[in-house]
Design a protein around this motif. Structure first.
Motif, PDB file in Angstrom:
ATOM      1  N   GLY A  10     -10.196   2.743   2.834  1.00  0.00           N
ATOM      2  CA  GLY A  10     -10.182   1.833   1.699  1.00  0.00           C
ATOM      3  C   GLY A  10      -9.025   2.127   0.785  1.00  0.00           C
ATOM      4  N   SER A  11      -9.122   1.610  -0.403  1.00  0.00           N
ATOM      5  CA  SER A  11      -8.067   1.769  -1.406  1.00  0.00           C
ATOM      6  C   SER A  11      -8.602   2.632  -2.536  1.00  0.00           C
ATOM      7  CB  SER A  11      -7.646   0.398  -1.931  1.00  0.00           C
ATOM      8  OG  SER A  11      -6.568   0.511  -2.829  1.00  0.00           O
ATOM      9  N   VAL A  12      -7.822   3.620  -2.923  1.00  0.00           N
ATOM     10  CA  VAL A  12      -8.262   4.558  -3.958  1.00  0.00           C
ATOM     11  C   VAL A  12      -7.077   4.939  -4.825  1.00  0.00           C
ATOM     12  CG1 VAL A  12      -7.889   6.575  -2.486  1.00  0.00           C
ATOM     13  CG2 VAL A  12      -9.546   6.698  -4.346  1.00  0.00           C
ATOM     14  N   GLN A  13      -7.350   5.244  -6.071  1.00  0.00           N
ATOM     15  CA  GLN A  13      -6.312   5.690  -6.983  1.00  0.00           C
ATOM     16  C   GLN A  13      -5.937   7.138  -6.668  1.00  0.00           C
ATOM     17  OE1 GLN A  13      -7.382   5.398 -11.139  1.00  0.00           O
ATOM     18  NE2 GLN A  13      -5.250   5.131 -11.756  1.00  0.00           N
ATOM     19  N   ALA A  14      -4.676   7.467  -6.910  1.00  0.00           N
ATOM     20  CA  ALA A  14      -4.223   8.842  -6.707  1.00  0.00           C
ATOM     21  C   ALA A  14      -5.126   9.803  -7.482  1.00  0.00           C
ATOM     22  CB  ALA A  14      -2.782   8.991  -7.158  1.00  0.00           C
ATOM     23  N   GLY A  15      -5.480  10.910  -6.822  1.00  0.00           N
ATOM     24  CA  GLY A  15      -6.410  11.859  -7.403  1.00  0.00           C
ATOM     25  C   GLY A  15      -7.850  11.629  -6.993  1.00  0.00           C
ATOM     26  N   GLY A  16      -8.088  10.495  -6.384  1.00  0.00           N
ATOM     27  CA  GLY A  16      -9.443  10.149  -5.973  1.00  0.00           C
ATOM     28  C   GLY A  16      -9.803  10.722  -4.610  1.00  0.00           C
ATOM     29  N   SER A  17     -10.975  10.319  -4.128  1.00  0.00           N
ATOM     30  CA  SER A  17     -11.522  10.854  -2.876  1.00  0.00           C
ATOM     31  C   SER A  17     -12.010   9.736  -1.968  1.00  0.00           C
ATOM     32  CB  SER A  17     -12.694  11.797  -3.177  1.00  0.00           C
ATOM     33  OG  SER A  17     -12.280  12.891  -3.955  1.00  0.00           O
ATOM     34  N   LEU A  18     -11.988  10.023  -0.692  1.00  0.00           N
ATOM     35  CA  LEU A  18     -12.590   9.155   0.322  1.00  0.00           C
ATOM     36  C   LEU A  18     -13.229  10.032   1.384  1.00  0.00           C
ATOM     37  CD1 LEU A  18      -9.919   6.358   1.019  1.00  0.00           C
ATOM     38  CD2 LEU A  18     -12.177   6.045  -0.018  1.00  0.00           C
ATOM     39  N   ARG A  19     -14.254   9.492   2.027  1.00  0.00           N
ATOM     40  CA  ARG A  19     -14.893  10.184   3.140  1.00  0.00           C
ATOM     41  C   ARG A  19     -14.841   9.271   4.363  1.00  0.00           C
ATOM     42  NH1 ARG A  19     -21.196  11.312   4.360  1.00  0.00           N
ATOM     43  NH2 ARG A  19     -21.049  13.370   5.337  1.00  0.00           N
ATOM     44  N   LEU A  20     -14.129   9.722   5.364  1.00  0.00           N
ATOM     45  CA  LEU A  20     -14.038   8.983   6.605  1.00  0.00           C
ATOM     46  C   LEU A  20     -15.111   9.457   7.582  1.00  0.00           C
ATOM     47  CD1 LEU A  20     -10.174   8.997   7.210  1.00  0.00           C
ATOM     48  CD2 LEU A  20     -11.544   7.455   5.786  1.00  0.00           C
ATOM     49  N   SER A  21     -15.584   8.531   8.386  1.00  0.00           N
ATOM     50  CA  SER A  21     -16.562   8.849   9.418  1.00  0.00           C
ATOM     51  C   SER A  21     -16.040   8.387  10.769  1.00  0.00           C
ATOM     52  CB  SER A  21     -17.897   8.144   9.145  1.00  0.00           C
ATOM     53  OG  SER A  21     -18.434   8.529   7.907  1.00  0.00           O
ATOM     54  N   LEU A  85      -6.354  12.776  -3.404  1.00  0.00           N
ATOM     55  CA  LEU A  85      -5.439  11.995  -2.578  1.00  0.00           C
ATOM     56  C   LEU A  85      -4.168  11.638  -3.335  1.00  0.00           C
ATOM     57  CD1 LEU A  85      -8.127   9.775  -0.876  1.00  0.00           C
ATOM     58  CD2 LEU A  85      -6.504  11.235   0.330  1.00  0.00           C
ATOM     59  N   THR A  86      -3.073  11.587  -2.591  1.00  0.00           N
ATOM     60  CA  THR A  86      -1.777  11.203  -3.139  1.00  0.00           C
ATOM     61  C   THR A  86      -1.250  10.002  -2.351  1.00  0.00           C
ATOM     62  OG1 THR A  86      -0.383  12.507  -1.675  1.00  0.00           O
ATOM     63  CG2 THR A  86      -1.353  13.664  -3.551  1.00  0.00           C
ATOM     64  N   PRO A  87      -0.267   9.288  -2.883  1.00  0.00           N
ATOM     65  CA  PRO A  87       0.294   8.157  -2.117  1.00  0.00           C
ATOM     66  C   PRO A  87       0.824   8.574  -0.744  1.00  0.00           C
ATOM     67  CG  PRO A  87       0.933   7.992  -4.420  1.00  0.00           C
ATOM     68  CD  PRO A  87       0.242   9.326  -4.267  1.00  0.00           C
ATOM     69  N   GLU A  88       1.217   9.837  -0.607  1.00  0.00           N
ATOM     70  CA  GLU A  88       1.714  10.318   0.686  1.00  0.00           C
ATOM     71  C   GLU A  88       0.609  10.415   1.730  1.00  0.00           C
ATOM     72  OE1 GLU A  88       4.512  10.735  -2.259  1.00  0.00           O
ATOM     73  OE2 GLU A  88       2.547  11.741  -2.278  1.00  0.00           O
ATOM     74  N   ASP A  89      -0.635  10.375   1.301  1.00  0.00           N
ATOM     75  CA  ASP A  89      -1.764  10.416   2.236  1.00  0.00           C
ATOM     76  C   ASP A  89      -2.088   9.041   2.815  1.00  0.00           C
ATOM     77  OD1 ASP A  89      -3.298  12.723  -0.024  1.00  0.00           O
ATOM     78  OD2 ASP A  89      -2.390  13.211   1.927  1.00  0.00           O
ATOM     79  N   ALA A  90      -1.469   8.017   2.304  1.00  0.00           N
ATOM     80  CA  ALA A  90      -1.774   6.662   2.766  1.00  0.00           C
ATOM     81  C   ALA A  90      -1.361   6.486   4.221  1.00  0.00           C
ATOM     82  CB  ALA A  90      -1.059   5.639   1.892  1.00  0.00           C
ATOM     83  N   GLY A  91      -2.111   5.638   4.919  1.00  0.00           N
ATOM     84  CA  GLY A  91      -1.789   5.355   6.310  1.00  0.00           C
ATOM     85  C   GLY A  91      -3.026   5.008   7.091  1.00  0.00           C
ATOM     86  N   ARG A  92      -2.847   4.866   8.385  1.00  0.00           N
ATOM     87  CA  ARG A  92      -3.984   4.582   9.259  1.00  0.00           C
ATOM     88  C   ARG A  92      -4.465   5.891   9.864  1.00  0.00           C
ATOM     89  NH1 ARG A  92      -6.231   0.008  10.368  1.00  0.00           N
ATOM     90  NH2 ARG A  92      -7.571  -0.242  12.207  1.00  0.00           N
ATOM     91  N   TYR A  93      -5.759   6.136   9.717  1.00  0.00           N
ATOM     92  CA  TYR A  93      -6.364   7.386  10.150  1.00  0.00           C
ATOM     93  C   TYR A  93      -7.163   7.153  11.432  1.00  0.00           C
ATOM     94  CZ  TYR A  93      -5.181   9.823   5.834  1.00  0.00           C
ATOM     95  OH  TYR A  93      -4.499  10.427   4.820  1.00  0.00           O
ATOM     96  N   TYR A  94      -6.958   8.065  12.375  1.00  0.00           N
ATOM     97  CA  TYR A  94      -7.615   7.966  13.675  1.00  0.00           C
ATOM     98  C   TYR A  94      -8.421   9.236  13.948  1.00  0.00           C
ATOM     99  CZ  TYR A  94      -4.419   4.132  14.751  1.00  0.00           C
ATOM    100  OH  TYR A  94      -3.716   2.947  14.732  1.00  0.00           O
TER     101      TYR A  94
END
Length: 117
Positions: A10-21, A85-94
């Motif tokens: 998804g989309s998150v602001q820098a400094g935020g968190s996401l949990r991928l499954s 998270l930082t903008p450098e973390d953006a991308g498609r995760y596999y």
């Protein structure tokens, strides 16, 4: 045949968190070494984290203090908790699995992560 399905991007602001499954189906999940990767602009897969069937974890230096990989064998699922998270973390995760192979030979379709500043 093993299938992997990622979710949680998804989309998150820098400094935020996401949990991928990453949910696995098709064969006995417990025996697989699993990993998370991020696609580069050159369409390569950058290694981020892995977890063995014995739950041994390894991380890329760029994420080891911010990301946590885990697995729930009862749910046939692995996770990637991503913090700060930082903008450098953006991308498609596999996510990927080593199925009867020394390398990652089964891949999911990916989930997109966007980080805005």
């Amino acid at each position: 045949q093993v299938q992997l399905v990622e979710s949680g991007g998804g989309s998150v602001q820098a400094g935020g968190s996401l949990r991928l499954s990453c949910a696995a189906s098709g064969r006995t999940f417990n025996n697989y070494d699993m990993g998370w990767f991020r696609q580069t602009p050159e369409k390569e897969h950058d290694f981020l984290a892995s977890i063995s069937w014995t739950a041994h974890k390894t991380y890329a230096n760029s994420v080891k203090d911010r990301f946590t990989i885990s697995r729930d064998n009862d749910k046939n699922t692995i996770y990637l908790q991503m913090n700060n998270l930082t903008p450098e973390d953006a991308g498609r995760y596999y996510c990927a699995a080593q199925v009867d192979s020394p390398g990652y030979n089964v891949w999911g379709q990916g989930t997109q992560v966007t980080v805005f500043s």
